[in-house]
Scaffold this motif. Structure first.
Motif, PDB file in Angstrom:
ATOM      1  N   LYS A 140       0.850  -1.182   0.000  1.00 24.23           N
ATOM      2  CA  LYS A 140       0.000   0.000   0.000  1.00 24.23           C
ATOM      3  C   LYS A 140       0.890   1.238   0.000  1.00 24.23           C
ATOM      4  N   CYS A 141       0.665   2.118  -0.974  1.00 18.93           N
ATOM      5  CA  CYS A 141       1.466   3.338  -1.073  1.00 18.93           C
ATOM      6  C   CYS A 141       0.558   4.504  -1.477  1.00 18.93           C
ATOM      7  N   LEU A 142       1.136   5.684  -1.549  1.00 19.80           N
ATOM      8  CA  LEU A 142       0.360   6.867  -1.912  1.00 19.80           C
ATOM      9  C   LEU A 142       0.119   6.921  -3.419  1.00 19.80           C
ATOM     10  N   ARG A 143      -1.049   7.402  -3.806  1.00 21.88           N
ATOM     11  CA  ARG A 143      -1.384   7.567  -5.224  1.00 21.88           C
ATOM     12  C   ARG A 143      -0.503   8.671  -5.829  1.00 21.88           C
ATOM     13  N   PRO A 144      -0.200   8.570  -7.128  1.00 25.00           N
ATOM     14  CA  PRO A 144       0.632   9.598  -7.770  1.00 25.00           C
ATOM     15  C   PRO A 144       0.042  11.007  -7.649  1.00 25.00           C
ATOM     16  N   GLN A 145      -1.297  11.128  -7.755  1.00 22.78           N
ATOM     17  CA  GLN A 145      -1.923  12.449  -7.644  1.00 22.78           C
ATOM     18  C   GLN A 145      -1.686  13.052  -6.259  1.00 22.78           C
ATOM     19  N   ILE A 146      -1.642  12.211  -5.237  1.00 19.79           N
ATOM     20  CA  ILE A 146      -1.423  12.683  -3.866  1.00 19.79           C
ATOM     21  C   ILE A 146       0.031  13.088  -3.688  1.00 19.79           C
ATOM     22  N   ARG A 147       0.942  12.319  -4.276  1.00 22.15           N
ATOM     23  CA  ARG A 147       2.370  12.622  -4.144  1.00 22.15           C
ATOM     24  C   ARG A 147       2.742  13.930  -4.820  1.00 22.15           C
ATOM     25  N   SER A 148       1.957  14.361  -5.788  1.00 24.76           N
ATOM     26  CA  SER A 148       2.292  15.583  -6.521  1.00 24.76           C
ATOM     27  C   SER A 148       1.726  16.844  -5.859  1.00 24.76           C
ATOM     28  N   ASN A 149       0.965  16.694  -4.791  1.00 26.37           N
ATOM     29  CA  ASN A 149       0.391  17.843  -4.080  1.00 26.37           C
ATOM     30  C   ASN A 149       0.907  17.819  -2.642  1.00 26.37           C
ATOM     31  N   ALA A 150       1.674  18.830  -2.268  1.00 25.81           N
ATOM     32  CA  ALA A 150       2.352  18.831  -0.957  1.00 25.81           C
ATOM     33  C   ALA A 150       1.382  18.687   0.209  1.00 25.81           C
ATOM     34  N   ASP A 151       0.266  19.391   0.196  1.00 21.92           N
ATOM     35  CA  ASP A 151      -0.685  19.315   1.303  1.00 21.92           C
ATOM     36  C   ASP A 151      -1.315  17.923   1.399  1.00 21.92           C
ATOM     37  N   GLN A 152      -1.752  17.396   0.270  1.00 21.13           N
ATOM     38  CA  GLN A 152      -2.352  16.062   0.269  1.00 21.13           C
ATOM     39  C   GLN A 152      -1.321  14.990   0.590  1.00 21.13           C
ATOM     40  N   PHE A 153      -0.081  15.210   0.174  1.00 24.08           N
ATOM     41  CA  PHE A 153       0.995  14.269   0.471  1.00 24.08           C
ATOM     42  C   PHE A 153       1.167  14.113   1.982  1.00 24.08           C
ATOM     43  N   ILE A 154       1.205  15.222   2.706  1.00 24.75           N
ATOM     44  CA  ILE A 154       1.374  15.183   4.165  1.00 24.75           C
ATOM     45  C   ILE A 154       0.212  14.433   4.812  1.00 24.75           C
ATOM     46  N   ILE A 155      -1.010  14.725   4.374  1.00 24.39           N
ATOM     47  CA  ILE A 155      -2.185  14.035   4.921  1.00 24.39           C
ATOM     48  C   ILE A 155      -2.105  12.540   4.637  1.00 24.39           C
ATOM     49  N   GLY A 156      -1.761  12.177   3.402  1.00 23.05           N
ATOM     50  CA  GLY A 156      -1.660  10.766   3.023  1.00 23.05           C
ATOM     51  C   GLY A 156      -0.592  10.030   3.808  1.00 23.05           C
ATOM     52  N   VAL A 157       0.574  10.635   3.985  1.00 21.02           N
ATOM     53  CA  VAL A 157       1.651  10.002   4.756  1.00 21.02           C
ATOM     54  C   VAL A 157       1.228   9.840   6.209  1.00 21.02           C
ATOM     55  N   GLU A 158       0.604  10.867   6.776  1.00 22.38           N
ATOM     56  CA  GLU A 158       0.129  10.756   8.161  1.00 22.38           C
ATOM     57  C   GLU A 158      -0.873   9.620   8.307  1.00 22.38           C
ATOM     58  N   ASP A 159      -1.775   9.466   7.333  1.00 23.45           N
ATOM     59  CA  ASP A 159      -2.736   8.359   7.370  1.00 23.45           C
ATOM     60  C   ASP A 159      -2.025   7.012   7.368  1.00 23.45           C
ATOM     61  N   LEU A 160      -1.032   6.852   6.482  1.00 24.17           N
ATOM     62  CA  LEU A 160      -0.300   5.583   6.420  1.00 24.17           C
ATOM     63  C   LEU A 160       0.492   5.320   7.697  1.00 24.17           C
ATOM     64  N   VAL A 161       1.075   6.357   8.258  1.00 19.73           N
ATOM     65  CA  VAL A 161       1.837   6.201   9.507  1.00 19.73           C
ATOM     66  C   VAL A 161       0.903   5.763  10.638  1.00 19.73           C
ATOM     67  N   HIS A 162      -0.275   6.384  10.730  1.00 21.67           N
ATOM     68  CA  HIS A 162      -1.244   6.003  11.770  1.00 21.67           C
ATOM     69  C   HIS A 162      -1.736   4.570  11.548  1.00 21.67           C
ATOM     70  N   GLU A 163      -2.037   4.215  10.299  1.00 25.20           N
ATOM     71  CA  GLU A 163      -2.472   2.849   9.998  1.00 25.20           C
ATOM     72  C   GLU A 163      -1.386   1.843  10.386  1.00 25.20           C
ATOM     73  N   THR A 164      -0.140   2.185  10.084  1.00 18.30           N
ATOM     74  CA  THR A 164       0.985   1.313  10.431  1.00 18.30           C
ATOM     75  C   THR A 164       1.064   1.101  11.941  1.00 18.30           C
ATOM     76  N   ALA A 165       0.948   2.177  12.696  1.00 12.43           N
ATOM     77  CA  ALA A 165       1.027   2.078  14.158  1.00 12.43           C
ATOM     78  C   ALA A 165      -0.110   1.238  14.719  1.00 12.43           C
ATOM     79  N   ILE A 166      -1.300   1.437  14.217  1.00  9.52           N
ATOM     80  CA  ILE A 166      -2.455   0.675  14.711  1.00  9.52           C
ATOM     81  C   ILE A 166      -2.305  -0.806  14.378  1.00  9.52           C
ATOM     82  N   LEU A 167      -1.990  -1.118  13.115  1.00  8.53           N
ATOM     83  CA  LEU A 167      -1.861  -2.525  12.721  1.00  8.53           C
ATOM     84  C   LEU A 167      -0.707  -3.216  13.448  1.00  8.53           C
ATOM     85  N   ALA A 168       0.371  -2.485  13.723  1.00  7.98           N
ATOM     86  CA  ALA A 168       1.514  -3.072  14.433  1.00  7.98           C
ATOM     87  C   ALA A 168       1.149  -3.437  15.866  1.00  7.98           C
TER      88      ALA A 168
END
Length: 111
Positions: free
Chosen positions: A31-59
């Motif tokens: 699971k990774c960030l969509r290209p459209q999200i990676r190209s927008n700095a604000d959405q990129f930060i939100i997307g990375v934070e979501d993945l980091v939180h998901e990682t912490a919860i699943l771990a």
């Protein structure tokens, strides 16, 4: 909406005490960030934070009905790139598929 998933194969080495190394092929979902999200700095930060939180919860979870986290990767810097992804159990079917199977099994008197 921020993420996408791919199937990924890995070969694991499992060692037994007196036996040679055994290799087992496993397929995971990546699971990774969509290209459209990676190209927008604000959405990129939100997307990375979501993945980091998901990682912490699943771990922190260990239950047979919850997918397992098998790994993660982080680039050296959080720039707009493919730098962060997580590896999860790959589901073979959807919940809808399982419900249909359960209905058919129940109709046939199986459990």
């Amino acid at each position: 909406q921020y993420h996408r998933a791919f199937a990924s194969s890995c070969v694991h080495k499992a060692q037994a005490s007196a036996r040679p190394v055994q290799r087992k092929r496993m397929t995971y979902a990546m699971k990774c960030l969509r290209p459209q999200i990676r190209s927008n700095a604000d959405q990129f930060i939100i997307g990375v934070e979501d993945l980091v939180h998901e990682t912490a919860i699943l771990a922190s979870l260990d239950h047979p009905n919850i997918i397992k986290l098998h790994g993660r990767a982080i680039s050296d810097s959080f720039r707009l790139s493919d730098g962060y992804f997580i590896l999860l159990d790959r589901l073979q079917d959807t919940l809808e598929d399982r419900i249909i199977h359960w209905r058919i099994s129940a109709a046939m008197g199986e459990r």
